[in-house]
Design an enzyme around this catalytic site. Structure first.
Site, PDB file in Angstrom:
ATOM      1  N   LYS A  35       0.807  -1.240   0.000  1.00 28.78           N
ATOM      2  CA  LYS A  35       0.000   0.000   0.000  1.00 28.78           C
ATOM      3  C   LYS A  35       0.833   1.280   0.000  1.00 28.78           C
ATOM      4  O   LYS A  35       0.415   2.284  -0.572  1.00 28.78           O
ATOM      5  CB  LYS A  35      -0.948   0.016   1.199  1.00 28.78           C
ATOM      6  CG  LYS A  35      -2.168  -0.855   1.009  1.00 28.78           C
ATOM      7  CD  LYS A  35      -3.168  -0.611   2.127  1.00 28.78           C
ATOM      8  CE  LYS A  35      -4.399  -1.453   1.910  1.00 28.78           C
ATOM      9  NZ  LYS A  35      -5.441  -1.200   2.900  1.00 28.78           N
ATOM     10  N   ASP A  56      -9.998   3.636   1.436  1.00 27.12           N
ATOM     11  CA  ASP A  56     -10.164   3.139   2.812  1.00 27.12           C
ATOM     12  C   ASP A  56     -10.857   4.168   3.707  1.00 27.12           C
ATOM     13  O   ASP A  56     -11.659   3.808   4.563  1.00 27.12           O
ATOM     14  CB  ASP A  56      -8.808   2.786   3.425  1.00 27.12           C
ATOM     15  CG  ASP A  56      -8.246   1.480   2.880  1.00 27.12           C
ATOM     16  OD1 ASP A  56      -9.038   0.653   2.392  1.00 27.12           O
ATOM     17  OD2 ASP A  56      -7.019   1.288   2.940  1.00 27.12           O
TER      18      ASP A  56
END
Ligand code: ATR
Length: 273
Positions: free
Chosen positions: A66, A102
């Site tokens: 990520k 997210d």
């Protein structure tokens, strides 16, 4: 023309993203496929080259890439540059643009319940990548303040600095020092990985006030020990699978430009877990 999507990470076998996105393609009759593609930590560069060669239309990024993936992006959406991590990528003729869904995914369950986070006092357990997106979410919604509790205090302090920088008043504590202070918060979030292996909650919820909002981002098992204890205290529960669906529906909408079929995606997810 048929489109192809993927999720990259390691491990990837247990990812639920292929099930969720495939269910959405079926529901909307889209000629698309979505696969899990294992790329090990040191082979991200080669992995990205392969994806570009097959003209992948978009992909999700999960652990451990990520943050590292940021290097390979040509463009950054604001969500991605603020958080410093990427979980969704679009590919337009070889130009890779990164997004982070997210944060919106985390906030989605509050929106669905019409809950306003303004001026609420937050206790966040954990200080990793997911916790960072969550801090950005609470800052965006103008929470009153956030206490960040973590096993490794240095990581909590780093996240406190980030939080203060983006305008959310924060302080750090060692997770063992929380004691009975859970009664002082309106919202308590577990953003550690504790619970994934059925471990007991890392804090005691014995002193929890009823109607406190308790949110676990661990989605498997659905009912973690942390949430079970919160239910015993008559808390308002938000499940980890809701955040997973929230980030997936946002990614879907970025790629396809149409509203995601939430219920079909939810059904696919709950059928698996
Ligand atoms: P993610 O991207 O899912 O947030 P991560 O960045 O590896 O994953 O973060 C994992 C979080 O869970 C961290 O806050 C970690 O605490 P440390 O910073 O001390 O490592 C926390 N965590 C993991 N295992 C834990 C355990 N057994 N007890 C307490 N905290 C734990």
């Amino acid at each position: 023309m048929s489109k192809t999507f993927a999720v990259i990470g390691d491990p990837i076998d247990h990812s639920l993203s292929p099930n969720i996105h495939s269910a959405a393609f079926r529901e909307l009759n889209l000629d698309c496929s979505y696969i899990g593609y294992r790329i090990i930590k040191d082979e991200l560069s080669e992995g990205i080259e392969s994806l570009k060669k097959i003209k992948i239309d978009g992909f999700n990024v999960t652990i451990p890439h990520k943050i590292e993936m940021m290097k390979y992006l040509d463009r950054l959406d604001e969500s991605c540059s603020i958080i410093g991590a990427v979980n969704t990528v679009t590919n337009e003729n070889g130009i890779l643009k990164g997004y982070n869904t997210d944060m919106d995914g985390f906030l989605e369950p509050f929106k669905k319940r019409n809950m306003n986070l303004k001026n609420l006092k937050i206790l966040l357990l954990g200080a990793g990548g997911a916790a960072r997106a969550i801090v950005a979410g609470f800052a965006k919604e103008h929470a009153h303040s956030i206490t960040i509790a973590n096993r490794t205090i240095e990581n909590a302090i780093n996240l406190v600095n980030f939080s203060n920088k983006i305008g959310l008043n924060a302080n750090a504590v060692q997770v063992e020092d929380i004691g009975n202070s859970v009664k002082n918060y309106d919202v308590i979030v577990n953003a550690t990985s504790v619970g994934l292996k059925n471990e007991a909650s890392i804090i005691s919820l014995d002193e929890l006030k009823s109607k406190t909002i308790v949110y676990d981002i661990v989605y498997l098992p659905i009912n973690t020990d942390f949430l079970k204890r919160a239910k015993e205290k008559d808390a308002i529960i938000i499940y980890g699978y809701e955040m997973l669906l929230g980030q997936a529906t946002r990614a879907f909408e970025i790629w396809h430009g149409v509203e995601a079929p939430y219920n079909a995606m939810k059904k696919a997810l709950l059928g698996v877990v």
